[in-house]
Design a protein around this motif. Structure first.
Motif, PDB file in Angstrom:
ATOM      1  N   LYS A 166      -1.456  -6.522   3.651  1.00 51.29           N
ATOM      2  CA  LYS A 166      -1.932  -5.131   3.074  1.00 51.29           C
ATOM      3  C   LYS A 166      -0.739  -4.002   3.707  1.00 51.29           C
ATOM      4  O   LYS A 166      -0.246  -3.002   3.066  1.00 51.29           O
ATOM      5  CB  LYS A 166      -3.302  -4.906   2.929  1.00 51.29           C
TER       6      LYS A 166
ATOM      7  N   LEU B 202       2.155  -2.387   1.497  1.00 51.37           N
ATOM      8  CA  LEU B 202       2.206  -0.652   1.367  1.00 51.37           C
ATOM      9  C   LEU B 202       3.452  -0.097   1.819  1.00 51.37           C
ATOM     10  O   LEU B 202       3.778   0.685   1.330  1.00 51.37           O
ATOM     11  CB  LEU B 202       1.100  -0.202   2.226  1.00 51.37           C
TER      12      LEU B 202
ATOM     13  N   LEU C  77      -3.294  -1.165  -3.146  1.00 51.46           N
ATOM     14  CA  LEU C  77      -3.322  -1.754  -1.927  1.00 51.46           C
ATOM     15  C   LEU C  77      -3.899  -0.870  -0.748  1.00 51.46           C
ATOM     16  O   LEU C  77      -4.719  -1.344   0.126  1.00 51.46           O
ATOM     17  CB  LEU C  77      -1.879  -1.688  -1.467  1.00 51.46           C
TER      18      LEU C  77
ATOM     19  N   GLU D  27      -7.475  -1.682  -1.190  1.00 50.66           N
ATOM     20  CA  GLU D  27      -7.820  -2.982  -0.399  1.00 50.66           C
ATOM     21  C   GLU D  27      -7.617  -2.904   1.120  1.00 50.66           C
ATOM     22  O   GLU D  27      -8.444  -3.471   1.959  1.00 50.66           O
ATOM     23  CB  GLU D  27      -6.702  -4.023  -0.985  1.00 50.66           C
ATOM     24  N   TYR D  28      -6.892  -2.049   1.724  1.00 53.99           N
ATOM     25  CA  TYR D  28      -6.369  -1.664   3.157  1.00 53.99           C
ATOM     26  C   TYR D  28      -7.817  -0.860   3.517  1.00 53.99           C
ATOM     27  O   TYR D  28      -8.068  -1.451   4.796  1.00 53.99           O
ATOM     28  CB  TYR D  28      -5.153  -0.803   3.151  1.00 53.99           C
TER      29      TYR D  28
ATOM     30  N   GLU E 170     -10.311  -3.768   3.882  1.00 59.40           N
ATOM     31  CA  GLU E 170     -10.083  -4.589   4.983  1.00 59.40           C
ATOM     32  C   GLU E 170     -10.596  -4.098   6.388  1.00 59.40           C
ATOM     33  O   GLU E 170     -11.260  -4.590   7.238  1.00 59.40           O
ATOM     34  CB  GLU E 170      -8.759  -5.079   5.189  1.00 59.40           C
TER      35      GLU E 170
END
Length: 416
Positions: free
Chosen positions: A338, A342, A405, A408-409, A412
């Motif tokens: 990611k 990014l 992203l 999602e980052y 995570e």
């Protein structure tokens, strides 16, 4: 022609003012409602309360046992009348028995049950993290769709003006009919794209309402300005995954298994008990007795079960340790991916906003000026308009990719 130049100038300079809906939900408010109202979170709360209630009674003793009955009654009931006959041993017995569990067993059991609540808490936090990611992506998708919708509406107005002007020029043989038809076809395509965006907005609206646990068709307004967070990425970020709730849940599960193993180890310790009896005799003096009891779990046919359970749990703990390492490796891999994506998406988006779109805007303005002076061609002008629209839509696609992203980052790294 002056109307066209004025309209395009307003599009490039002015920011449109939108009417505010009475219902407004910011991203922060949305996430708060999701974390508070969604059934999965409430289910975990009840589960935790259930475990805590069970842990509160983990150190309770078994209730005492009371028993009564007749003893040594003869078949010849006439013997009961003989008060001094040594053969008359009949009576009624009463007994009370209480088992006293080993305190170490109770403490181990309570610690084990309490550890299950900690696992549920970590699972609850990770579920919140998953819901946050889903809500953010839906929110960002709707945001970008609304921005695209605005661009299309602005482009539709410009194209309508161009078509009108071109039709006026056609009467003077200064425009081509096939180009006008192409422009009208593009205008119809724009309307179709607007319908498609309305579908995207409605779909995301339903998803967001569902996450907030309210009527799926409730209309509301969202933020009109969302910008990327522009995280400062570095390789050390991958170390933060060890604190994620799903990994801590697994770690707490391992600790719980160790406590379960301790429960099995303490099972070899003895329990105690006491029994008091009273016998009300018919033909002889009444009798009483008090006895102490102790369990002997160290006998071979009993201790083998406990030792095998302890060994089995030990192997399970080793297996879970390996699974934890796998989760950490995969989480670090996903975070690194990611981060790299990014960086590339941000670079492309900056190129769109700083170089590509301004260049196509200048191209459109130059073609408009040439068309105004009757030195330009409507086909070339239409192509310039179409390319600018396409690049603006591509820029918003890049913006959505960045926002997605980043969601999602944050997932995570479990950034709230």
């Amino acid at each position: 022609m002056k109307k066209i130049i004025t309209a395009i100038g307003l599009v490039f300079i002015l920011h449109p003012i939108q009417a505010q809906d009475t219902s407004y939900v910011s991203l922060e408010k949305l996430l708060q409602q999701v974390e508070t109202n969604y059934p999965s979170i409430i289910r975990y709360q009840y589960s935790i309360q259930s475990i805590q209630a069970k842990a509160d009674g983990a150190k309770a003793w078994m209730p005492p046992t009371f028993s009564t009955g007749i003893m040594r009654f003869p078949y010849d009931f006439s013997m009961l009348k003989e008060k001094n006959d040594p053969m008359n041993q009949a009576g009624i017995a009463f007994s009370v028995e209480q088992m006293i569990p080993n305190p170490s067993k109770l403490n181990a059991k309570k610690s084990y049950i309490s550890s299950l609540a900690e696992i549920e808490k970590s699972k609850s936090e990770w579920t919140k993290n998953e819901l946050r990611r889903e809500a953010k992506i839906l929110y960002y998708n709707r945001y970008v769709a609304e921005k695209k919708q605005r661009i299309l509406k602005e482009s539709e107005e410009i194209l309508q003006l161009l078509i009108t002007t071109s039709e006026e020029k056609f009467t003077n043989n200064q425009s081509q009919l096939q180009t006008i038809y192409k422009a009208k076809a593009r205008l119809a395509e724009l309307k179709n794209m607007l319908v498609m965006l309305n579908s995207v907005i409605a779909e995301n609206n339903i998803g967001l309402n569902t996450l907030m646990v309210r009527d799926a068709n409730t209309s509301f307004q969202i933020d009109t300005l969302i910008t990327p967070s522009n995280y400062l990425f570095s390789i050390v970020d991958t170390a933060s995954v060890s604190n994620r709730s799903d990994i801590t849940a697994l770690d707490k599960y391992i600790q719980s298994m160790k406590l379960e193993q301790k429960v099995m180890k303490t099972s070899v310790r003895p329990d105690f008990g006491i029994r008091a009896e009273h016998a009300q005799m018919f033909g002889m003096p009444s009798q009483w007795s008090i006895m102490g009891m102790i369990t002997i779990p160290i006998v071979p046919w009993s201790s083998k079960m406990y030792s095998s359970e302890v060994k089995s749990i030990g192997f399970q703990i080793q297996s879970m340790e390996q699974e934890k390492q796998i989760m950490q490796l995969m989480a670090s891999k996903m975070l690194a991916e990611k981060t790299a994506m990014l960086n590339y998406e941000n670079e492309q988006y900056q190129s769109y906003t700083k170089n590509i779109i301004p260049a196509y805007e200048n191209n459109l303005q130059a073609n408009l000026l040439a068309y105004k002076q009757n030195t330009g061609d409507f086909f070339v002008l239409l192509d310039a308009w179409e390319m600018l629209l396409m690049k603006k839509m591509e820029a918003y696609d890049k913006l959505f990719n960045i926002l997605k992203l980043e969601a999602e980052y944050e997932y995570e790294r479990e950034i709230k």
